[in-house]
Write a protein that holds these residues in place. Structure first.
Motif, PDB file in Angstrom:
ATOM      1  N   THR A  73       1.111  -1.172  -0.179  1.00 27.40           N
ATOM      2  CA  THR A  73      -0.115   0.023   0.049  1.00 27.40           C
ATOM      3  C   THR A  73       0.834   1.296  -0.002  1.00 27.40           C
ATOM      4  OG1 THR A  73      -1.718  -1.174   1.394  1.00 27.40           O
ATOM      5  CG2 THR A  73      -1.731   1.129   1.393  1.00 27.40           C
ATOM      6  N   ARG A  74       1.876   1.147   0.794  1.00 29.55           N
ATOM      7  CA  ARG A  74       2.798   2.366   0.929  1.00 29.55           C
ATOM      8  C   ARG A  74       3.479   2.715  -0.437  1.00 29.55           C
ATOM      9  NH1 ARG A  74       5.754   3.727   5.952  1.00 29.55           N
ATOM     10  NH2 ARG A  74       3.842   3.056   6.752  1.00 29.55           N
ATOM     11  N   GLU A  75       3.837   1.787  -1.040  1.00 25.13           N
ATOM     12  CA  GLU A  75       4.611   1.937  -2.431  1.00 25.13           C
ATOM     13  C   GLU A  75       3.501   2.397  -3.452  1.00 25.13           C
ATOM     14  OE1 GLU A  75       4.596  -1.062  -0.585  1.00 25.13           O
ATOM     15  OE2 GLU A  75       6.735  -1.244  -0.198  1.00 25.13           O
ATOM     16  N   ALA A  76       2.368   1.926  -3.360  1.00 26.25           N
ATOM     17  CA  ALA A  76       1.279   2.220  -4.470  1.00 26.25           C
ATOM     18  C   ALA A  76       0.874   3.759  -4.013  1.00 26.25           C
ATOM     19  CB  ALA A  76       0.005   1.487  -4.150  1.00 26.25           C
ATOM     20  N   GLN A  77       0.902   4.102  -2.661  1.00 27.52           N
ATOM     21  CA  GLN A  77       0.729   5.734  -2.511  1.00 27.52           C
ATOM     22  C   GLN A  77       1.752   6.157  -3.129  1.00 27.52           C
ATOM     23  OE1 GLN A  77      -2.351   6.563  -1.558  1.00 27.52           O
ATOM     24  NE2 GLN A  77      -3.026   4.703  -1.017  1.00 27.52           N
ATOM     25  N   ALA A  78       2.863   6.029  -2.763  1.00 26.87           N
ATOM     26  CA  ALA A  78       4.041   6.772  -3.355  1.00 26.87           C
ATOM     27  C   ALA A  78       3.986   6.816  -4.955  1.00 26.87           C
ATOM     28  CB  ALA A  78       5.335   6.109  -2.922  1.00 26.87           C
ATOM     29  N   VAL A  79       3.549   5.917  -5.679  1.00 28.17           N
ATOM     30  CA  VAL A  79       3.603   6.198  -7.259  1.00 28.17           C
ATOM     31  C   VAL A  79       2.279   7.029  -7.642  1.00 28.17           C
ATOM     32  CG1 VAL A  79       2.812   4.603  -9.081  1.00 28.17           C
ATOM     33  CG2 VAL A  79       4.402   3.628  -7.482  1.00 28.17           C
ATOM     34  N   ILE A  80       1.206   6.726  -6.838  1.00 30.12           N
ATOM     35  CA  ILE A  80       0.186   7.999  -7.009  1.00 30.12           C
ATOM     36  C   ILE A  80       0.716   9.122  -6.808  1.00 30.12           C
ATOM     37  CG2 ILE A  80      -2.074   8.545  -6.274  1.00 30.12           C
ATOM     38  CD1 ILE A  80      -2.540   5.510  -5.738  1.00 30.12           C
ATOM     39  N   CYS A  81       1.292   9.338  -5.719  1.00 31.13           N
ATOM     40  CA  CYS A  81       1.844  10.842  -5.400  1.00 31.13           C
ATOM     41  C   CYS A  81       2.860  11.328  -6.405  1.00 31.13           C
ATOM     42  CB  CYS A  81       2.399  10.868  -3.967  1.00 31.13           C
ATOM     43  SG  CYS A  81       3.160  12.434  -3.536  1.00 31.13           S
TER      44      CYS A  81
END
Length: 128
Positions: A83-91
């Motif tokens: 989840t954290r990695e996905a949030q970083a990509v979205i950001c």
């Protein structure tokens, strides 16, 4: 009055005192919970007024849809792996790549409600 009756009366009074203490504690916790819910209700009603006004003025709903803090008593669900990695990509793709449209003046992200750590990363990269 017989000694057995006096003893039974004492036991009954101790039980009643315990029940009164329990009821007082339940009433106290219920009162604090109601106060928290009334505060959340007021805040959500204010958000609704802002949202409706924003839509009515043609500004769009995205200008107001943000929540800086979670509701009282509501816990966040546990994060799943990745989840954290996905949030970083979205950001990175959605915000940093497009001049930070989700960034508030105070450095808070409209999408997540947390402080943006990407702005300082970009500033350091530009200096290098």
């Amino acid at each position: 009055m017989t000694p057995g009756l006096a003893h039974e009366h004492g036991v009954l009074m101790r039980q009643m005192g315990g029940l009164q203490s329990r009821c007082t504690e339940l009433l106290r916790s219920s009162t604090s919970r109601v106060a928290a819910l009334e505060g959340d209700n007021l805040r959500l009603r204010a958000e609704l007024v802002l949202l409706r006004t924003s839509v009515f003025w043609g500004l769009g709903a995205a200008t107001v849809l943000r929540r800086a803090r979670p509701l009282a008593g509501v816990s966040r669900p546990p994060e799943e792996p990745g989840t954290r990695e996905a949030q970083a990509v979205i950001c990175q793709a959605g915000c940093v790549g497009h001049a930070h449209p989700w960034l508030e003046e105070d450095g808070q992200c409209r999408r997540s409600g947390l402080a943006c750590d990407r702005v300082s990363d970009d500033a350091e990269a530009d200096r290098s």
